[in-house]
Design a protein around this motif. Sequence first.
Motif, short mmCIF file in Angstrom:
data_model
loop_
_atom_site.label_atom_id
_atom_site.label_comp_id
_atom_site.label_asym_id
_atom_site.label_seq_id
_atom_site.Cartn_x
_atom_site.Cartn_y
_atom_site.Cartn_z
N GLU A 1 -72.62 -94.64 22.83
CA GLU A 1 -72.28 -94.28 21.45
C GLU A 1 -73.16 -93.13 20.98
N SER A 2 -72.58 -92.23 20.22
CA SER A 2 -73.34 -91.07 19.78
C SER A 2 -74.31 -91.42 18.65
N ARG A 3 -73.91 -92.35 17.78
CA ARG A 3 -74.77 -92.73 16.66
C ARG A 3 -75.41 -94.08 16.97
N VAL A 4 -76.67 -94.04 17.38
CA VAL A 4 -77.40 -95.25 17.75
C VAL A 4 -78.21 -95.71 16.54
N ARG A 5 -78.05 -96.96 16.19
CA ARG A 5 -78.78 -97.51 15.06
C ARG A 5 -79.23 -98.93 15.40
N ALA A 6 -80.08 -99.48 14.56
CA ALA A 6 -80.53 -100.85 14.78
C ALA A 6 -79.34 -101.80 14.62
N PRO A 7 -79.14 -102.71 15.55
CA PRO A 7 -77.98 -103.62 15.46
C PRO A 7 -78.16 -104.64 14.36
#
Length: 291
Positions: free
Chosen positions: A31-37
């Motif tokens: 995924e291009s936008r990695v964020r805290a799950p």
Amino acid sequence: MNDAVTPAACANCGEPFASPPPAFCPACGQESRVRAPTLGEFVQQFGGAYFSTEGALWRTLKLLLFKPGELTKQYLAGRRKHYVLPLRLYLTISLVTILLLRVAADVEIDLGGSPDLDLRQGEYALLQLDGNTGAGLKDGVFYCRGLPAWLCKRLERRLDTDPKRLQREAEALPGRVIGNLGGAMFVMVPLLALLQKLAYWNRRLRYTEHLVFALHLHAFWFLCLLLTLLPVSWVSGVAGALVPLYALAALKRVYGGRWSRRWLRAAGVSLAYAVALSFGLLGAVIWSLLF
């Protein structure tokens, strides 16, 4: 990573993104936008297709439980995408079984006396294999008969004549034995595959193909072991009967052949396996006593 920030390159492989950036990296697929799950995403990652109603686990269990040997046939035929892989299936079922067995074994064990029990009187066996082989205390004196000298010395150091200490050792022993049971059975899986390889040498199957059969068979046996935890007396008898019957049905579906030869091979493999299993279980008990 902040949700409002759109990365200019892939965080995983460094591939530059065009404008507007894609949802997934064209080079590695992340995924291009990695964020805290979120917590919900963690649950979804843990379950996903694995635990969903139509997922791989339930589809696998359906074949494993109701069509002996069919799961092995599907795997060997190359149809693997929709089923849990053999090793993962075995580890999952065996881990759950061992954990539940340890919970069930977490019960109070009474040595037959109070904390003021005088161990200088009477006999208390620490390890008893038969009438002439074992170790323990008799009238306050340690004894060890029919066992190797190094084992006797180790058991003597392990044994303490303090009643409270002996009580704690007795309470912890079942959990340690069950914990070591997983390791002992993990050794039995490749051994059964080797025995199958020798018994069906003329089939020219690879050892790993026999290993798949052994993993599936042991996974079912662990499920039978789970049944013995149910508070119904006759269920244990049914579970015990299913162990050999399921194995014979699985042998027929996977290996085929005439009944007479199948019975002969099954008898030879079962005898060798039973002897090895006895030593394996004994080793698990002794290891639990020593360490």
